[in-house]
Design an enzyme around this catalytic site. Structure first.
Site, short mmCIF file in Angstrom:
data_model
loop_
_atom_site.label_atom_id
_atom_site.label_comp_id
_atom_site.label_asym_id
_atom_site.label_seq_id
_atom_site.Cartn_x
_atom_site.Cartn_y
_atom_site.Cartn_z
N TYR A 1 -0.96 -11.44 2.87
CA TYR A 1 -0.89 -10.89 1.52
C TYR A 1 -1.08 -12.04 0.53
O TYR A 1 -0.18 -12.83 0.29
CB TYR A 1 0.44 -10.20 1.27
CG TYR A 1 0.73 -9.02 2.18
CD1 TYR A 1 -0.29 -8.35 2.85
CD2 TYR A 1 2.04 -8.58 2.37
CE1 TYR A 1 -0.01 -7.28 3.69
CE2 TYR A 1 2.32 -7.49 3.19
CZ TYR A 1 1.29 -6.86 3.85
OH TYR A 1 1.57 -5.79 4.68
N HIS B 1 0.49 -8.34 13.12
CA HIS B 1 -0.02 -7.46 12.07
C HIS B 1 -1.10 -6.51 12.58
O HIS B 1 -1.15 -5.34 12.19
CB HIS B 1 -0.56 -8.32 10.92
CG HIS B 1 -0.58 -7.62 9.60
ND1 HIS B 1 -0.62 -8.29 8.41
CD2 HIS B 1 -0.57 -6.33 9.27
CE1 HIS B 1 -0.63 -7.43 7.41
NE2 HIS B 1 -0.61 -6.23 7.91
N SER C 1 3.27 2.79 3.50
CA SER C 1 2.54 3.76 2.67
C SER C 1 3.09 5.18 2.81
O SER C 1 2.33 6.14 2.94
CB SER C 1 1.05 3.73 2.98
OG SER C 1 0.48 2.49 2.64
N LEU D 1 4.21 6.99 0.62
CA LEU D 1 3.84 7.75 -0.58
C LEU D 1 2.32 7.89 -0.71
O LEU D 1 1.81 8.14 -1.81
CB LEU D 1 4.42 7.09 -1.83
CG LEU D 1 5.94 7.02 -1.91
CD1 LEU D 1 6.39 6.24 -3.13
CD2 LEU D 1 6.54 8.43 -1.92
N GLY D 2 1.61 7.71 0.40
CA GLY D 2 0.16 7.83 0.32
C GLY D 2 -0.44 6.84 -0.65
O GLY D 2 -1.31 7.18 -1.43
N ARG D 3 0.04 5.59 -0.58
CA ARG D 3 -0.40 4.51 -1.48
C ARG D 3 -0.20 4.89 -2.95
O ARG D 3 -0.99 4.55 -3.81
CB ARG D 3 -1.86 4.14 -1.20
CG ARG D 3 -2.07 3.73 0.26
CD ARG D 3 -3.39 3.05 0.50
NE ARG D 3 -3.58 2.75 1.93
CZ ARG D 3 -3.04 1.71 2.56
NH1 ARG D 3 -2.29 0.87 1.89
NH2 ARG D 3 -3.24 1.51 3.85
N GLY D 4 0.90 5.61 -3.20
CA GLY D 4 1.26 5.98 -4.56
C GLY D 4 0.68 7.30 -5.02
O GLY D 4 1.13 7.87 -6.02
N PHE D 5 -0.29 7.83 -4.28
CA PHE D 5 -0.97 9.03 -4.73
C PHE D 5 -0.07 10.26 -4.64
O PHE D 5 -0.08 11.11 -5.54
CB PHE D 5 -2.22 9.24 -3.87
CG PHE D 5 -3.23 10.18 -4.48
CD1 PHE D 5 -3.89 9.84 -5.65
CD2 PHE D 5 -3.53 11.39 -3.89
CE1 PHE D 5 -4.84 10.69 -6.22
CE2 PHE D 5 -4.47 12.25 -4.44
CZ PHE D 5 -5.13 11.90 -5.61
N SER E 1 3.01 10.46 -5.07
CA SER E 1 4.05 10.43 -6.10
C SER E 1 3.51 10.86 -7.46
O SER E 1 4.28 11.03 -8.40
CB SER E 1 4.64 9.02 -6.22
OG SER E 1 3.65 8.13 -6.70
#
Length: 330
Positions: free
Chosen positions: A56, A128, A207, A209-213, A215
């Protein structure tokens, strides 16, 4: 914060962890001060599982986490990863991604992470991505040496197949497997989850939250920062985006019935899929962190869990682009 154990006899961690990737990479603009405030607030609220990786940035996220936890090490269950190398091309300087699971690299990568994090040991050390050119027995054997040396406490794999997990576990106990799992990404349910339950291994769900989608924090890639990799993700473009927006609408409706936010409903659903599952939603903002952690107090009946699953089918589009998908489930 409620707690869960990673495996039947494993370490105890917060029921919801914190993914730190977006604080430094892949999700657009970074704000280190806000990121550090977010980490500190997580620890205040009893969220002790912090997840990072040497790739990262690369390396910048481990340094950020290291600065944030300085003087607070005893409050943290620290997880990081190795195996994905990002190097510059000698010809044009562009980033080149490769996967390395060779024993000599395992040892080198661990020493680098310890230095950047400013700690004497890593609580949970993941490979990873599985290196198809190195037998998993060799990689995990080197990881086991790190445990014997006191540099690492527990071992994990990320995006590994059920067969690879079994082979690795035969070399040294695997405490956790990290992979994507959410309402719209349920690939693990067919083979991986049953294998983990059989072997007593925890699932750390990234993920969730579906990469924020899921939410509702964005509805189209145009709302995201320049440089956010989701802007070109298969699930966030073209016809896939239109179909997936319908799924988000269903999550929103179900959340309104439950009087919670869409993100809290999505996280609660993952939590209710099994006591051995620990989601690690990522965020770089205190407000979203607090909303996410409150999902640990949302109760769903078995009937509600099934109803939500039926109402929100799998997403349209692959999780990653073609190159990214070649490195998962190996």
């Amino acid at each position: 914060m409620n707690t869960r154990t990673l495996g039947p006899h494993g370490p105890e961690v917060s029921a919801i962890g914190l993914g730190c990737m977006g604080m430094s990479a892949f999700y657009g603009a970074a704000d280190e001060q806000e990121a550090q405030r977010t980490i500190h607030r997580a620890l205040e609220l009893g969220c002790n599982l912090l997840d990072t990786s040497d790739m990262y940035g690369p390396h910048t996220n481990e340094r950020l986490v290291g600065r944030a936890i300085k003087g607070r090490r005893e409050q943290v269950f620290l997880a990081t990863k190795f195996g994905i190398k990002i190097e510059r091309s000698e010809t044009d300087g562009t980033p080149v991604r490769s996967i390395d699971g060779r024993p000599e690299y395992v040892r080198k990568a661990c020493d680098g992470s310890l230095q950047r994090l400013g700690v004497e040991h890593i609580d949970l050390y993941y490979q990873h991505r599985v290196d198809p050119n190195t037998p998993i027995e060799d990689t995990v054997g080197a990881m086991a040496e790190l445990v014997a040396a006191g540099k690492v406490r527990h071992l994990g794999l990320s995006e590994a197949s059920a067969g690879t997990i079994r082979r690795a576990h035969a070399v040294h106990p695997i405490t956790a497997v990290q992979t994507e799992y959410s309402l719209w990404t349920r690939d693990v349910e067919e083979e991986i989850l049953p294998a983990l339950e059989e072997l007593g291994i925890a699932l750390v769900a990234y993920s969730p939250l579906g990469r924020g989608f899921l939410s509702g924090r964005f509805s189209s890639p145009e709302e995201l920062d320049e440089g956010d990799f989701r802007r070109s993700g298969p699930r966030f473009t073209g016809a896939n985006l239109q179909e997936n927006q319908k799924l988000v609408g269903r999550v929103r409706e179900l959340a309104a019935e439950k009087q919670v936010t869409p993100g809290q409903l999505a996280l609660a659903w993952v939590l209710h899929r099994g006591e051995h599952i620990v989601p690690i939603p990522g965020t770089k903002r205190v407000s979203y962190l607090e909303e996410n952690l409150a999902a640990a107090d949302v109760h769903l009946s078995e009937e509600e869990v099934e109803r939500i699953a039926e109402a929100v089918p799998a997403a349209s589009g692959a999780r990653y682009d073609e190159a990214g998908m070649r490195s998962v489930n190996l």
